[in-house]
Write a protein that holds these residues in place. Sequence first.
Motif, PDB file in Angstrom:
ATOM      1  N   ARG A 152      50.212   1.167  -2.938  1.00 38.05           N
ATOM      2  CA  ARG A 152      50.721   0.283  -3.988  1.00 38.05           C
ATOM      3  C   ARG A 152      51.991  -0.440  -3.527  1.00 38.05           C
ATOM      4  N   HIS A 153      52.892   0.277  -2.877  1.00 39.04           N
ATOM      5  CA  HIS A 153      54.141  -0.315  -2.386  1.00 39.04           C
ATOM      6  C   HIS A 153      53.861  -1.379  -1.334  1.00 39.04           C
ATOM      7  N   GLU A 154      53.010  -1.047  -0.345  1.00 36.10           N
ATOM      8  CA  GLU A 154      52.755  -1.985   0.732  1.00 36.10           C
ATOM      9  C   GLU A 154      51.875  -3.160   0.309  1.00 36.10           C
ATOM     10  N   THR A 155      51.043  -2.944  -0.710  1.00 40.34           N
ATOM     11  CA  THR A 155      50.301  -4.075  -1.278  1.00 40.34           C
ATOM     12  C   THR A 155      51.263  -5.130  -1.785  1.00 40.34           C
ATOM     13  N   LEU A 156      52.278  -4.703  -2.521  1.00 41.66           N
ATOM     14  CA  LEU A 156      53.277  -5.643  -3.027  1.00 41.66           C
ATOM     15  C   LEU A 156      54.108  -6.230  -1.889  1.00 41.66           C
ATOM     16  N   ARG A 157      54.569  -5.383  -0.982  1.00 44.58           N
ATOM     17  CA  ARG A 157      55.489  -5.844   0.065  1.00 44.58           C
ATOM     18  C   ARG A 157      54.818  -6.775   1.058  1.00 44.58           C
ATOM     19  N   ILE A 158      53.647  -6.383   1.534  1.00 39.95           N
ATOM     20  CA  ILE A 158      53.004  -7.125   2.623  1.00 39.95           C
ATOM     21  C   ILE A 158      52.051  -8.200   2.116  1.00 39.95           C
ATOM     22  N   SER A 159      51.103  -7.802   1.239  1.00 40.44           N
ATOM     23  CA  SER A 159      50.058  -8.749   0.864  1.00 40.44           C
ATOM     24  C   SER A 159      50.537  -9.798  -0.136  1.00 40.44           C
ATOM     25  N   LEU A 224      55.826  -6.931 -11.782  1.00 42.11           N
ATOM     26  CA  LEU A 224      57.069  -6.309 -12.261  1.00 42.11           C
ATOM     27  C   LEU A 224      56.782  -5.015 -13.008  1.00 42.11           C
ATOM     28  N   LEU A 225      55.710  -5.010 -13.795  1.00 40.26           N
ATOM     29  CA  LEU A 225      55.341  -3.799 -14.536  1.00 40.26           C
ATOM     30  C   LEU A 225      54.943  -2.681 -13.566  1.00 40.26           C
ATOM     31  N   ALA A 226      54.222  -3.024 -12.492  1.00 42.06           N
ATOM     32  CA  ALA A 226      53.840  -2.030 -11.491  1.00 42.06           C
ATOM     33  C   ALA A 226      55.068  -1.427 -10.821  1.00 42.06           C
ATOM     34  N   ILE A 227      56.071  -2.256 -10.568  1.00 43.97           N
ATOM     35  CA  ILE A 227      57.311  -1.762  -9.960  1.00 43.97           C
ATOM     36  C   ILE A 227      58.032  -0.815 -10.913  1.00 43.97           C
ATOM     37  N   ALA A 228      58.116  -1.202 -12.188  1.00 40.09           N
ATOM     38  CA  ALA A 228      58.797  -0.358 -13.176  1.00 40.09           C
ATOM     39  C   ALA A 228      58.137   1.017 -13.275  1.00 40.09           C
ATOM     40  N   LYS A 229      56.808   1.046 -13.232  1.00 34.55           N
ATOM     41  CA  LYS A 229      56.085   2.319 -13.302  1.00 34.55           C
ATOM     42  C   LYS A 229      56.302   3.143 -12.037  1.00 34.55           C
ATOM     43  N   ALA A 230      56.244   2.487 -10.890  1.00 36.20           N
ATOM     44  CA  ALA A 230      56.375   3.200  -9.623  1.00 36.20           C
ATOM     45  C   ALA A 230      57.770   3.799  -9.459  1.00 36.20           C
ATOM     46  N   LYS A 231      58.778   3.141  -9.982  1.00 38.92           N
ATOM     47  CA  LYS A 231      60.149   3.649  -9.873  1.00 38.92           C
ATOM     48  C   LYS A 231      60.319   5.001 -10.565  1.00 38.92           C
ATOM     49  N   GLN A 232      59.429   5.323 -11.480  1.00 35.02           N
ATOM     50  CA  GLN A 232      59.494   6.612 -12.167  1.00 35.02           C
ATOM     51  C   GLN A 232      58.992   7.752 -11.284  1.00 35.02           C
ATOM     52  N   GLU A 253      53.240   3.509   7.856  1.00 35.52           N
ATOM     53  CA  GLU A 253      54.534   4.174   7.833  1.00 35.52           C
ATOM     54  C   GLU A 253      55.557   3.309   7.120  1.00 35.52           C
ATOM     55  N   GLY A 254      56.611   3.933   6.635  1.00 36.94           N
ATOM     56  CA  GLY A 254      57.677   3.188   5.983  1.00 36.94           C
ATOM     57  C   GLY A 254      58.400   4.007   4.940  1.00 36.94           C
ATOM     58  N   ARG A 255      59.211   3.318   4.150  1.00 32.47           N
ATOM     59  CA  ARG A 255      59.980   3.948   3.079  1.00 32.47           C
ATOM     60  C   ARG A 255      59.867   3.108   1.810  1.00 32.47           C
ATOM     61  N   PHE A 256      59.947   3.766   0.681  1.00 25.21           N
ATOM     62  CA  PHE A 256      59.921   3.061  -0.595  1.00 25.21           C
ATOM     63  C   PHE A 256      61.247   2.339  -0.823  1.00 25.21           C
ATOM     64  N   ASN A 257      61.148   1.128  -1.351  1.00 25.47           N
ATOM     65  CA  ASN A 257      62.356   0.405  -1.763  1.00 25.47           C
ATOM     66  C   ASN A 257      61.957  -0.618  -2.828  1.00 25.47           C
ATOM     67  N   TYR A 258      61.642  -0.115  -4.006  1.00 22.26           N
ATOM     68  CA  TYR A 258      61.176  -0.994  -5.074  1.00 22.26           C
ATOM     69  C   TYR A 258      62.280  -1.901  -5.616  1.00 22.26           C
ATOM     70  N   THR A 259      63.518  -1.467  -5.518  1.00 19.67           N
ATOM     71  CA  THR A 259      64.626  -2.320  -5.971  1.00 19.67           C
ATOM     72  C   THR A 259      64.662  -3.609  -5.163  1.00 19.67           C
ATOM     73  N   GLU A 260      64.470  -3.471  -3.857  1.00 19.05           N
ATOM     74  CA  GLU A 260      64.454  -4.645  -2.984  1.00 19.05           C
ATOM     75  C   GLU A 260      63.220  -5.505  -3.249  1.00 19.05           C
ATOM     76  N   LEU A 261      62.072  -4.878  -3.463  1.00 17.44           N
ATOM     77  CA  LEU A 261      60.859  -5.656  -3.741  1.00 17.44           C
ATOM     78  C   LEU A 261      60.998  -6.448  -5.032  1.00 17.44           C
ATOM     79  N   GLU A 262      61.608  -5.848  -6.032  1.00 20.94           N
ATOM     80  CA  GLU A 262      61.807  -6.544  -7.300  1.00 20.94           C
ATOM     81  C   GLU A 262      62.694  -7.768  -7.116  1.00 20.94           C
TER      82      GLU A 262
END
Length: 444
Positions: A152-159, A224-232, A253-262
Amino acid sequence: MSNHSIIRITRELADLQKTSDLSLAVACRDVDVRNVRAIIIGPPETPYEFGFFEFSIKFGRDYPAKAPTVLATTTNGGRCRFNPNIYSQGKVCFTWRGERGEEWSSAQGLESILISIQSLMSSNPYENEPGFETANDEIDKKNQKDYVAKIRHETLRISVIQRLEEYLGITPSGEVLPPVLEPEEDRGDLDPHDKELLDESTVPFEPFKDLCKRRFIWYYDSYLLAIAKAKQDVTDGQQFSRMPFECGGNVMEGRFNYTELERRLKLIRVTLDAEMNQWAVEGLSSKNKESSVAANLQRQYEQVVESYKRNKSVTLDIELVDKNPFVWALTYFGRPMTNLDGGLFRIKLCFSTRFPEEQPRAKFETALFHHRIAADGSPCYTPKRPEDVKSHIEGIIDALEEESPPYDPRTMVNPEATKLYWGSVDDKKLYNRKLRRAVQRSME
């Protein structure tokens, strides 16, 4: 390649390009139908939701007797494996290349290939790994959850984010990159056909650029809603878990950073809005230069105005903003005996100087609570004829007035309204009350 193969591929491409499927799109350069590009919009309610996944498909001379070669190109430069069956190097594993009876058949085609890939993008992609059926321990259950989380994170970040930043020419920090200019060449001795071939080979081929921009606007609130849910569930800086089947360079590989993605998502949205506003400026310049696009839009405006004067079933006023054929202002009057009865809605329709290659962008300037209209006023609609402005207007009105729509999350661009519309009986009543309040406010 035989004429039979070329005719078969051309027909399949045409059929897919005419389909109303919002999840698939295909394109190729006019000079070579053997090399096809395809994009799959990630299925709703999966970790791939509304991501933009691109594939390169090469047809051999023996097609359809043998399957084409398929390569995933949304891999972050070969560094991201989005699925047990979609490798970071681009390899895609299909079911027909496995057990006996699942081999490729000439009865299959381009659409079946894309649907097969799409089926891999499930709500639990971990189950695509061989041996999953016999693994049911607690560690395996945790792996399934962790795998979904990082996809889910990399879908938002990369795609989504990286793709849109490249299309818009901005860096993650918001810096605007200079345009890439092709070197000038002396083409005086080339005949027109050779010049066309040279242009085909040197000009970047980005067939899904406009589609992804428009879909980003549709699904912005969902991102944005997906990010809000994932942050939980995860914290910034938390490292991705490695799966048992990930090895060598074939990993995610990688690290979560939803604040930056938002932050980057919001910057993309601001940039898209600025791009649309710039269209009006470019449009006036195009009009002053008496361009063919300006003349086409002016002619269509006059025809559409006359058409709606004769149309007694829809009340619609249309005018040009500042006499600019690239900016239309529509005033739609709610149809009697519907929830929109008595409403007065102003809609702006903006056109690029590259229309119809770039499709118009619409926005409701009058706030309206509706599952097909995003919170910022962007409507989700599909025209039957993209080059015809009247078809765009009809598409907007049809989406607005649709009484019993089928359940299709791909067309639901207002998460709050969608939740109520498709919820309980009481939820639907609340939806209708909110819609009626919006209609009443439109008359104030």
